[in-house]
Design a protein around this motif. Structure first.
Motif, PDB file in Angstrom:
ATOM      1  N   CYS A  57       2.389  -6.551  -8.134  1.00 56.74           N
ATOM      2  CA  CYS A  57       2.032  -5.420  -7.293  1.00 56.74           C
ATOM      3  C   CYS A  57       2.908  -4.222  -7.655  1.00 56.74           C
ATOM      4  N   HIS A  59       3.600  -1.747  -5.934  1.00 55.49           N
ATOM      5  CA  HIS A  59       4.327  -1.219  -4.771  1.00 55.49           C
ATOM      6  C   HIS A  59       5.488  -2.132  -4.368  1.00 55.49           C
ATOM      7  N   GLN A  75      -2.989   0.627 -12.185  1.00 57.64           N
ATOM      8  CA  GLN A  75      -2.050  -0.184 -11.414  1.00 57.64           C
ATOM      9  C   GLN A  75      -2.801  -1.229 -10.604  1.00 57.64           C
ATOM     10  N   TYR A  77      -2.317  -3.897  -7.168  1.00 50.88           N
ATOM     11  CA  TYR A  77      -1.563  -4.038  -5.923  1.00 50.88           C
ATOM     12  C   TYR A  77      -1.935  -5.349  -5.256  1.00 50.88           C
ATOM     13  N   HIS A  82      -1.218  -1.551   0.170  1.00 50.40           N
ATOM     14  CA  HIS A  82      -0.272  -1.075  -0.845  1.00 50.40           C
ATOM     15  C   HIS A  82      -0.960  -0.161  -1.849  1.00 50.40           C
ATOM     16  N   ALA A  83      -2.210  -0.428  -2.132  1.00 49.88           N
ATOM     17  CA  ALA A  83      -2.947   0.444  -3.039  1.00 49.88           C
ATOM     18  C   ALA A  83      -3.102   1.833  -2.430  1.00 49.88           C
ATOM     19  N   ALA A  86       0.407   3.773  -2.393  1.00 52.46           N
ATOM     20  CA  ALA A  86       0.924   4.281  -3.663  1.00 52.46           C
ATOM     21  C   ALA A  86       0.208   5.562  -4.096  1.00 52.46           C
TER      22      ALA A  86
END
Ligand SMILES: [Zn+2]
Length: 86
Positions: A57, A59, A75, A77, A82-83, A86
């Motif tokens: 992840c 984050h 990225q 997550y 968390h997605a 960020a």
């Protein structure tokens, strides 16, 4: 004398049948064939689990299977939260 021949033949047949039955059990250990088949099933599922790509992840740096990861651009997550953070 003839009955001895038949008795010997019968013993040989029984021994041959026992030998035919035993190799799978003896070869897979003393615990028995069913346990061994369960082991190989477990090993198979373990293999598929370990074969899955683990991603980190971006984050919180937690590792999780790629199938459970949330991807945002380049990225990945662990969760939608968390997605979004960020
Ligand atoms: Zn995370």
């Amino acid at each position: 004398m003839r009955i001895l021949f038949w008795l010997g033949l019968l013993v040989l047949i029984i021994l041959a049948l026992k030998k035919k039955m035993q190799p799978p059990r003896a070869g897979s250990g003393s615990s028995g064939y069913p346990g061994n088949s369960a082991d190989s099933e477990n090993a198979g599922s373990r293999n598929t689990e370990s074969a899955e790509t683990m991603v980190c992840c971006a984050h919180c740096q937690i590792y999780l299977p790629a199938s459970e990861a949330v991807q945002r651009g380049e990225q990945v997550y662990c969760s939608k939260e968390h997605a979004d953070l960020a």
